[in-house]
Design a protein around this motif. Structure first.
Motif, short mmCIF file in Angstrom:
data_model
loop_
_atom_site.label_atom_id
_atom_site.label_comp_id
_atom_site.label_asym_id
_atom_site.label_seq_id
_atom_site.Cartn_x
_atom_site.Cartn_y
_atom_site.Cartn_z
N ILE A 83 110.90 -37.23 -50.93
CA ILE A 83 112.22 -37.08 -50.30
C ILE A 83 112.14 -36.03 -49.19
CG2 ILE A 83 113.94 -37.91 -51.95
CD1 ILE A 83 113.75 -35.12 -53.31
N PRO A 84 111.46 -36.37 -48.09
CA PRO A 84 111.24 -35.36 -47.05
C PRO A 84 112.44 -35.15 -46.14
CG PRO A 84 110.18 -37.39 -46.42
CD PRO A 84 110.88 -37.65 -47.73
N ASN A 85 113.61 -35.76 -46.46
CA ASN A 85 114.70 -35.80 -45.49
C ASN A 85 115.14 -34.43 -44.99
OD1 ASN A 85 114.43 -38.35 -46.25
ND2 ASN A 85 116.45 -38.61 -47.15
N ARG A 86 115.34 -33.49 -45.98
CA ARG A 86 115.85 -32.18 -45.58
C ARG A 86 114.90 -31.50 -44.61
NH1 ARG A 86 119.46 -29.46 -49.15
NH2 ARG A 86 119.42 -27.80 -47.60
N VAL A 87 113.61 -31.47 -44.98
CA VAL A 87 112.62 -30.80 -44.14
C VAL A 87 112.49 -31.51 -42.80
CG1 VAL A 87 110.25 -29.97 -44.05
CG2 VAL A 87 111.44 -30.10 -46.23
N LEU A 88 112.51 -32.84 -42.90
CA LEU A 88 112.38 -33.65 -41.69
C LEU A 88 113.54 -33.38 -40.75
CD1 LEU A 88 110.14 -35.55 -41.17
CD2 LEU A 88 111.58 -37.44 -41.88
N HIS A 89 114.72 -33.23 -41.34
CA HIS A 89 115.91 -32.96 -40.53
C HIS A 89 115.74 -31.65 -39.78
CE1 HIS A 89 120.08 -32.87 -39.33
NE2 HIS A 89 120.12 -31.62 -39.74
N LEU A 90 115.24 -30.62 -40.50
CA LEU A 90 115.04 -29.32 -39.88
C LEU A 90 113.96 -29.40 -38.81
CD1 LEU A 90 116.06 -26.49 -39.95
CD2 LEU A 90 114.39 -25.93 -41.70
N ALA A 91 112.90 -30.18 -39.11
CA ALA A 91 111.82 -30.33 -38.13
C ALA A 91 112.35 -31.01 -36.87
CB ALA A 91 110.67 -31.13 -38.73
N ARG A 92 113.20 -32.04 -37.06
CA ARG A 92 113.77 -32.74 -35.89
C ARG A 92 114.69 -31.82 -35.12
NH1 ARG A 92 114.17 -38.14 -38.49
NH2 ARG A 92 112.16 -39.06 -37.99
N ALA A 93 115.45 -30.98 -35.90
CA ALA A 93 116.35 -30.04 -35.24
C ALA A 93 115.55 -29.06 -34.39
CB ALA A 93 117.17 -29.29 -36.27
N SER A 94 114.39 -28.65 -34.91
CA SER A 94 113.60 -27.70 -34.13
C SER A 94 112.99 -28.41 -32.93
CB SER A 94 112.52 -27.05 -34.98
OG SER A 94 111.76 -27.99 -35.66
N VAL A 122 113.55 -20.79 -37.01
CA VAL A 122 113.97 -20.75 -38.41
C VAL A 122 113.03 -21.57 -39.27
CG1 VAL A 122 115.79 -21.45 -40.01
CG2 VAL A 122 116.38 -20.24 -37.93
N PHE A 123 112.65 -22.75 -38.76
CA PHE A 123 111.73 -23.61 -39.52
C PHE A 123 110.46 -22.84 -39.86
CE2 PHE A 123 108.26 -26.58 -39.95
CZ PHE A 123 108.79 -27.57 -40.74
N PHE A 124 109.86 -22.19 -38.86
CA PHE A 124 108.61 -21.49 -39.11
C PHE A 124 108.83 -20.21 -39.92
CE2 PHE A 124 106.98 -24.40 -35.98
CZ PHE A 124 105.74 -24.68 -36.48
N HIS A 125 109.99 -19.57 -39.75
CA HIS A 125 110.29 -18.40 -40.58
C HIS A 125 110.34 -18.80 -42.05
CE1 HIS A 125 111.08 -16.05 -37.08
NE2 HIS A 125 111.56 -15.05 -37.77
N PHE A 146 100.30 -37.51 -47.39
CA PHE A 146 100.45 -38.89 -46.89
C PHE A 146 101.53 -38.95 -45.83
CE2 PHE A 146 102.98 -42.77 -47.05
CZ PHE A 146 102.04 -43.66 -46.55
N PHE A 147 102.71 -38.41 -46.17
CA PHE A 147 103.81 -38.53 -45.24
C PHE A 147 103.50 -37.79 -43.94
CE2 PHE A 147 107.95 -38.00 -43.40
CZ PHE A 147 108.42 -39.29 -43.51
N GLY A 148 102.86 -36.62 -44.08
CA GLY A 148 102.50 -35.84 -42.90
C GLY A 148 101.60 -36.63 -41.98
N LYS A 149 100.52 -37.20 -42.55
CA LYS A 149 99.57 -37.95 -41.73
C LYS A 149 100.21 -39.19 -41.14
CE LYS A 149 95.09 -36.75 -43.48
NZ LYS A 149 94.20 -36.98 -44.58
N PHE A 150 101.02 -39.88 -41.97
CA PHE A 150 101.71 -41.09 -41.54
C PHE A 150 102.56 -40.78 -40.31
CE2 PHE A 150 105.65 -43.59 -41.83
CZ PHE A 150 105.13 -44.85 -41.68
N ALA A 158 108.24 -32.65 -33.99
CA ALA A 158 108.73 -32.68 -35.36
C ALA A 158 107.58 -32.99 -36.32
CB ALA A 158 109.83 -33.73 -35.50
N ALA A 159 106.69 -33.91 -35.90
CA ALA A 159 105.55 -34.25 -36.76
C ALA A 159 104.64 -33.05 -36.94
CB ALA A 159 104.78 -35.42 -36.16
N ALA A 160 104.41 -32.29 -35.85
CA ALA A 160 103.55 -31.11 -35.95
C ALA A 160 104.16 -30.10 -36.92
CB ALA A 160 103.36 -30.49 -34.57
N CYS A 161 105.49 -29.86 -36.78
CA CYS A 161 106.17 -28.92 -37.68
C CYS A 161 106.03 -29.39 -39.12
CB CYS A 161 107.64 -28.80 -37.33
SG CYS A 161 107.95 -28.01 -35.76
N PHE A 162 106.29 -30.67 -39.34
CA PHE A 162 106.26 -31.20 -40.70
C PHE A 162 104.85 -31.09 -41.28
CE2 PHE A 162 105.89 -34.36 -44.00
CZ PHE A 162 107.07 -34.18 -44.70
N TYR A 163 103.87 -31.42 -40.46
CA TYR A 163 102.49 -31.40 -40.98
C TYR A 163 102.07 -29.98 -41.35
CZ TYR A 163 97.89 -33.20 -41.85
OH TYR A 163 96.74 -33.59 -42.49
#
Lengths: 500, 164
Positions: A467-478, A77-80, A390-394, A324-329
């Motif tokens: 405010i990356p929380n929502r996306v981060l949450h989905l990335a962690r879920a994936s 779903v994240f990638f879709h 920034f957040f992605g690289k961090f 999760a970091a790869a998805c987010f980046y």
């Protein structure tokens, strides 16, 4: 597990295919003289429906359909959503790009939609045969899209180079799949994982893995399989470059994650060093190459090689956070890169009037808003705080440090510093140089659709940065799809049972 | 018997493939491709894949090659001009291919015991077996192939027709 009607598992793909076919058959019915924008709007509506369908799939229990060929989970779903978003923005910013220049605008929309179908299937496929078909659909459409400026020789060159090298890489991938089948007796990711764990012929598996890494490394333009990137990005139409430097890469990274993390998870001692080398080579070659470029599109092409390297850094962590970091980046990179190419497409137009750095001198005076948007995307590509980059690289570097990859992190940070130089050079060209009034380039006023597309991208860059929380949450879920029990409320299973 | 047939047709296949590369006229290359395809079909047959062998002959040696030859004749292509080729291709390509061949050969030879051998001639793949795989287990890939073909057709139309 409750039974889910199988077609619902591929609902976004079905919606996009139907829209694509509808666009394709409506095109010849329209008079040759009238604008093709209604078709673009139709494609946009189809994309919105597909995004909504993907988001709705999150509420489905994770599971497989069609005899273990596709699997919907938080990861897919994240990638879709990501691919759908990239498609949406690309459609918005290219709604006027071909108007009056090409006879095949309807086909352009249809090809974009179909290529997204291929990419989405790649991200949800757990059967390598399905991955291969998705890869072919997305690749063939992008080969054609790269050559869409048919009167320009450089565009045809881009298309043919991309086609020849791309087919070569696909052959490597396919050979890898065949060897993998030979070693494990299956092309299903989970059966492969079981086969790898109990394999009596590890050498053959190493070879299979290597072949698949070569094929996918080409698709994500990671060094040393990157040589095609600058030539293709230089020749292809700018909005298409924005699309094909992000969406097919996101899909290929998703496949890479499934193959390495799930399929060959027990052979991580083999692929982590390989990806380590690829990451270092991509970051270094990408950034050093970009330093020497005067052509803006070539510079961003090298920068995209470097960003593929940062992403591979996250892969080497081999943990839930790494995933999760790869998805987010991937998402962060998509927002800023599509944006940068969209602005270039607006400023240089269909016939590419502004290609060199000096053509952008002092543009801030003439196009304050477009320059401001470009500045935001470039700053995000550098990785300035409060932006997505920034957040992605961090996140990527933190995760790599937690896994003890200190040398890799050091090389990555040095590279980020190096990269700041050429992005800032471009930026200072726009803001610090005097405007050359003699160059008489008149742009059509920005259309509402284009402005909306850029607004979405700018918003995405800031939302992902602040405010990356929502996306981060989905990335962690994936990530939890792969590593169960890593803090997620989405119901996932390491190995879903077939429905029937 | 199997080994003799294999050696004959594998040799024929390789000879055809080499001839394909070295011929300068496209029609000669296309005709050697037919040799390659047909000898591959025999190899499939030797492996017990009779359906694949027949499909190979009908689809590749038949339909696709006829199309190739038609296109070559319609375009009226003449012999290629010989170029010197790139130096990188000779310096990196040939050793690369040899290295790859050596790696593959050594791995396959070292694994002959583990990989085992297939039993041939004991079973026939029936239509119902085939359709179970094609229309049940691999239904989705089968259907998705239509999107792939659609994209290819669309691309051919877009790239081949003139702008007006």
């Amino acid at each position: 597990m409750t039974a889910v009607f199988p077609a619902l598992r591929i609902l976004p793909e079905i919606l996009l295919t139907l829209t694509g076919v509808l666009v394709m058959v409506t095109e010849p019915l329209l008079s040759a003289k009238i604008s093709r924008k209604p078709l673009g709007v139709l494609a946009l509506l189809g994309t919105l429906a597909a995004i909504a369908a993907s988001a709705w799939q999150l509420h489905l229990p994770a599971g497989t359909a069609f005899f273990n060929t596709v699997q919907t989970d938080a990861f897919s779903v994240f990638f879709h959503l990501l691919i759908g978003g990239i498609l949406l923005v690309t459609l918005l910013v290219s709604l006027n790009y071909f108007e009056g220049h090409s006879t095949y605008i309807g086909e352009f929309y249809a090809l974009l939609l179909f290529s997204a179908v291929g990419m989405m299937l790649m991200t949800s496929a757990i059967e390598l045969l399905m991955v291969f078909l998705g890869l072919e659909i997305s690749s063939i459409s992008t080969y054609i899209l790269a050559g869409y400026r048919k009167r320009s020789a450089i565009s045809a060159e881009a298309s043919i180079k991309y086609f020849l090298l791309g087919s070569f890489a696909t052959a490597f991938f396919l050979y890898g799949v065949a060897l993998c089948f030979g070693a494990t007796g299956s092309t299903n990711i989970y059966s492969i994982a079981a086969g790898v764990a109990s394999s009596s012929s590890p050498l053959l598996l190493v070879l299979a893995l290597g072949m698949m890494l070569i094929g996918l490394g080409f698709k994500v333009s990671a060094a040393p399989f990157h040589v095609w990137t600058p030539d293709v990005y230089e020749g292809a139409p700018a909005p298409i470059v924005g699309f094909m430097s992000t969406a097919p890469k996101a899909a290929a990274f998703a496949v890479l994650l499934r193959i390495t993390y799930t399929g060959f998870g027990t052979m991580s001692h083999i692929w982590i060093p390989l990806l380590w080398i690829m990451a270092v080579a991509s970051m270094t070659i990408g950034n050093l190459g970009a330093l020497t470029q005067r052509n803006v599109k070539r510079m961003l092409a090298y920068s995209s090689i470097a960003h593929a390297g940062y992403l591979l850094v996250a892969f080497t962590a081999f943990s839930a956070d790494g995933l999760a970091a790869a998805c987010f980046y991937t998402a962060a990179y998509a927002a800023m890169n599509v944006g940068a190419f969209a602005i270039i497409s607006y400023l240089s137009g269909y016939d590419e009037r502004r290609v060199h750095l000096q053509d952008y001198a002092g543009l801030a005076k003439r196009h304050p808003l477009a320059s401001a948007a470009m500045a935001i995307f470039l700053l995000s590509l550098i990785g300035i705080p409060f932006t997505a980059g920034f957040f992605g690289k961090f996140y990527v570097f933190t995760v790599a440090m937690h896994s003890g990859r200190w040398i890799l992190v050091a090389i990555g940070l040095l590279n980020s510093g190096l990269a700041a130089f050429y992005y800032l050079r471009f930026l200072s060209q726009i803001y610090m140089q005097p405007y050359d009034a003699t160059q008489d380039i008149s742009e059509a006023p920005a259309q509402p659709a284009f402005v909306l597309g850029i607004a979405i991208l700018v918003a995405a860059v800031f939302v992902l940065g602040i405010i990356p929380n929502r996306v981060l949450h989905l990335a962690r879920a994936s990530a939890a799809t792969y590593f169960p029990g890593t803090g997620s409320n989405v119901a996932v299973h390491a190995r879903p049972t077939p429905l029937r | 018997m199997h080994l003799v047939l294999f050696l004959i047709f594998a040799g024929l296949c390789l000879a055809g493939a080499l001839n394909l590369l070295f011929q300068r006229h496209p029609i000669n290359s296309a005709l050697s491709l037919i040799v390659v395809m047909t000898s591959l079909a025999v190899l499939y047959l030797l492996l017990g894949a009779e359906f694949l062998a027949l499909a190979q002959i009908i689809v590749y040696s038949g339909a696709i090659m006829v199309l190739f030859v038609f296109v070559i004749m319609l375009l009226n292509v003449s012999a290629e001009e010989r170029t010197h080729g790139s130096r990188i291709a000779y310096l990196a390509g040939i050793p690369g291919v040899l290295a790859l061949f050596a790696i593959l050969a050594s791995i396959f030879l070292s694994l002959t015991k583990n990989l085992g051998s297939a039993q041939l001639g004991e079973f026939l793949v029936t239509t119902s077996d085939l359709s179970r795989v094609l229309f049940r287990d691999l239904l989705l890939p089968f259907e998705v192939t239509s999107v792939l073909i659609l994209v290819a057709i669309l691309g051919a139309v877009v790239l081949a027709r003139k702008e007006h």
